[in-house]
Design a protein around this motif. Structure first.
Motif, PDB file in Angstrom:
ATOM      1  N   UNK A   1      -1.971  -3.103  12.471  1.00  9.64           N
ATOM      2  CA  UNK A   1      -2.567  -1.995  12.796  1.00  9.64           C
ATOM      3  C   UNK A   1      -3.380  -2.053  14.184  1.00  9.64           C
ATOM      4  N   UNK A   2      -3.792  -0.962  14.709  1.00 11.51           N
ATOM      5  CA  UNK A   2      -4.772  -1.088  16.038  1.00 11.51           C
ATOM      6  C   UNK A   2      -5.845  -0.024  16.114  1.00 11.51           C
ATOM      7  N   UNK A   3      -6.050   0.758  14.880  1.00  7.44           N
ATOM      8  CA  UNK A   3      -7.141   1.597  14.744  1.00  7.44           C
ATOM      9  C   UNK A   3      -7.288   1.775  13.013  1.00  7.44           C
ATOM     10  N   UNK A   4      -8.247   1.360  12.337  1.00 12.37           N
ATOM     11  CA  UNK A   4      -8.516   1.836  11.050  1.00 12.37           C
ATOM     12  C   UNK A   4      -9.961   2.779  11.552  1.00 12.37           C
ATOM     13  N   UNK A   5      -9.419   4.180  10.746  1.00 11.50           N
ATOM     14  CA  UNK A   5     -11.177   4.481  10.575  1.00 11.50           C
ATOM     15  C   UNK A   5     -11.016   5.546   9.115  1.00 11.50           C
ATOM     16  N   UNK A   6     -11.429   6.124   8.569  1.00  7.90           N
ATOM     17  CA  UNK A   6     -12.047   6.719   7.253  1.00  7.90           C
ATOM     18  C   UNK A   6     -10.631   7.110   6.302  1.00  7.90           C
ATOM     19  N   UNK A   7      -9.935   6.005   6.298  1.00  4.67           N
ATOM     20  CA  UNK A   7      -8.819   6.412   5.444  1.00  4.67           C
ATOM     21  C   UNK A   7      -7.309   6.374   6.545  1.00  4.67           C
TER      22      UNK A   7
ATOM     23  N   UNK B   1       0.625  -1.314  -0.101  1.00  4.93           N
ATOM     24  CA  UNK B   1       0.550   0.513   0.175  1.00  4.93           C
ATOM     25  C   UNK B   1       1.016   1.032   0.066  1.00  4.93           C
ATOM     26  N   UNK B   2       0.414   2.505  -0.741  1.00  5.31           N
ATOM     27  CA  UNK B   2       1.562   3.320  -0.724  1.00  5.31           C
ATOM     28  C   UNK B   2       0.243   4.189  -0.116  1.00  5.31           C
ATOM     29  N   UNK B   3       0.976   5.143   1.202  1.00  3.37           N
ATOM     30  CA  UNK B   3       0.435   6.295   2.018  1.00  3.37           C
ATOM     31  C   UNK B   3       0.771   6.967   2.357  1.00  3.37           C
ATOM     32  N   UNK B   4       0.814   7.892   3.332  1.00  6.17           N
ATOM     33  CA  UNK B   4       1.408   9.378   3.456  1.00  6.17           C
ATOM     34  C   UNK B   4       1.568   9.125   5.221  1.00  6.17           C
ATOM     35  N   UNK B   5       2.551   8.746   5.879  1.00 11.37           N
ATOM     36  CA  UNK B   5       3.249   8.617   7.472  1.00 11.37           C
ATOM     37  C   UNK B   5       3.057  10.441   7.529  1.00 11.37           C
ATOM     38  N   UNK B   6       2.025  10.492   8.906  1.00  9.35           N
ATOM     39  CA  UNK B   6       0.906  11.746   9.476  1.00  9.35           C
ATOM     40  C   UNK B   6       1.675  11.756  10.598  1.00  9.35           C
ATOM     41  N   UNK B   7       2.599  10.800  12.165  1.00 15.56           N
ATOM     42  CA  UNK B   7       3.181  11.715  12.578  1.00 15.56           C
ATOM     43  C   UNK B   7       4.031   9.697  12.581  1.00 15.56           C
ATOM     44  N   UNK B   8       4.973  10.766  13.671  1.00 16.20           N
ATOM     45  CA  UNK B   8       5.529   8.940  14.200  1.00 16.20           C
ATOM     46  C   UNK B   8       6.291   9.166  15.671  1.00 16.20           C
ATOM     47  N   UNK B   9       6.206   8.728  15.801  1.00 16.09           N
ATOM     48  CA  UNK B   9       7.041   7.542  17.574  1.00 16.09           C
ATOM     49  C   UNK B   9       8.098   6.798  17.531  1.00 16.09           C
ATOM     50  N   UNK B  10       8.312   6.682  19.171  1.00 21.10           N
ATOM     51  CA  UNK B  10       9.479   5.567  18.693  1.00 21.10           C
ATOM     52  C   UNK B  10       8.283   4.392  18.790  1.00 21.10           C
ATOM     53  N   UNK B  11       7.413   4.086  19.285  1.00 25.54           N
ATOM     54  CA  UNK B  11       6.165   2.854  19.534  1.00 25.54           C
ATOM     55  C   UNK B  11       4.991   2.855  19.548  1.00 25.54           C
ATOM     56  N   UNK B  12       5.071   3.679  17.759  1.00 28.82           N
ATOM     57  CA  UNK B  12       4.199   3.612  16.869  1.00 28.82           C
ATOM     58  C   UNK B  12       4.121   4.935  14.798  1.00 28.82           C
ATOM     59  N   UNK B  13       3.183   4.870  15.050  1.00 25.98           N
ATOM     60  CA  UNK B  13       2.917   6.045  13.905  1.00 25.98           C
ATOM     61  C   UNK B  13       1.382   5.624  13.237  1.00 25.98           C
ATOM     62  N   UNK B  14       0.611   6.899  12.198  1.00 24.99           N
ATOM     63  CA  UNK B  14      -0.247   6.707  11.837  1.00 24.99           C
ATOM     64  C   UNK B  14       0.088   7.017  10.094  1.00 24.99           C
ATOM     65  N   UNK B  15      -0.800   6.889   9.745  1.00 25.22           N
ATOM     66  CA  UNK B  15      -0.364   6.834   8.362  1.00 25.22           C
ATOM     67  C   UNK B  15      -1.948   6.773   7.443  1.00 25.22           C
ATOM     68  N   UNK B  16      -2.328   7.995   6.551  1.00 18.17           N
ATOM     69  CA  UNK B  16      -3.337   7.615   5.368  1.00 18.17           C
ATOM     70  C   UNK B  16      -3.375   6.833   4.571  1.00 18.17           C
ATOM     71  N   UNK B  17      -4.049   6.238   4.527  1.00 19.93           N
ATOM     72  CA  UNK B  17      -4.015   4.884   3.491  1.00 19.93           C
ATOM     73  C   UNK B  17      -5.167   5.101   2.466  1.00 19.93           C
ATOM     74  N   UNK B  18      -5.631   4.995   1.710  1.00 20.19           N
ATOM     75  CA  UNK B  18      -6.237   4.813   0.055  1.00 20.19           C
ATOM     76  C   UNK B  18      -7.201   2.987   0.609  1.00 20.19           C
ATOM     77  N   UNK B  19      -6.266   1.939   0.619  1.00 21.33           N
ATOM     78  CA  UNK B  19      -7.183   1.105   1.146  1.00 21.33           C
ATOM     79  C   UNK B  19      -7.156   0.823   2.490  1.00 21.33           C
TER      80      UNK B  19
END
Length: 135
Positions: free
Chosen positions: A78-84, A39-57
């Protein structure tokens, strides 16, 4: 006067709140390599323990994938998936050095992309085909 940090047996063992580490806000192209698809995505935020990405699929909670962006090549769940938007928790925490290097990479990303675009346009205008690709 408030006690700034409780100590002893009454001290909380787990950080209070949703995050266990501070987040670095970004906007970088990345990839999530899952079993079925890359999946191509955009890395929106990052920490040592995790991240948040925006993804179409959409991806399912509990699904595993490898996040690739710059120096990052880590397995995450993946711990949470909502609205891309997908929240990821890394299998092994990133080092501070990796997070700082991604921060430096992000700070210079726009300028590097702009220079690369100008260089590509210059080569096209001048007819320069010395990009080491076979013809």
């Amino acid at each position: 006067m408030v006690d700034p940090k409780p100590e002893g047996p009454d001290a909380p063992a787990v950080p209070i709140g949703r995050r266990s580490a501070p987040r670095l806000r970004l906007s970088l192209p990345a990839q999530l390599v899952a079993v079925e698809k890359v999946h191509t995505c955009i890395l929106l935020n990052l920490s040592r323990t995790g991240a948040q990405v925006a993804i179409l699929d959409s991806m399912r909670e509990g699904e595993g994938a490898i996040l690739r962006c710059g120096l990052i090549n880590n397995f995450a769940i993946i711990t949470r998936s909502e609205f891309g938007l997908n929240a990821l928790e890394f299998d092994e925490p990133l080092t501070d050095a990796i997070v700082l290097e991604v921060r430096r990479y992000h700070e210079n990303f726009e300028e590097r992309e702009k220079r690369a675009l100008i260089e590509t346009a210059r080569k096209w205008v001048t007819g320069d085909t010395s990009d080491d690709r076979p013809i």
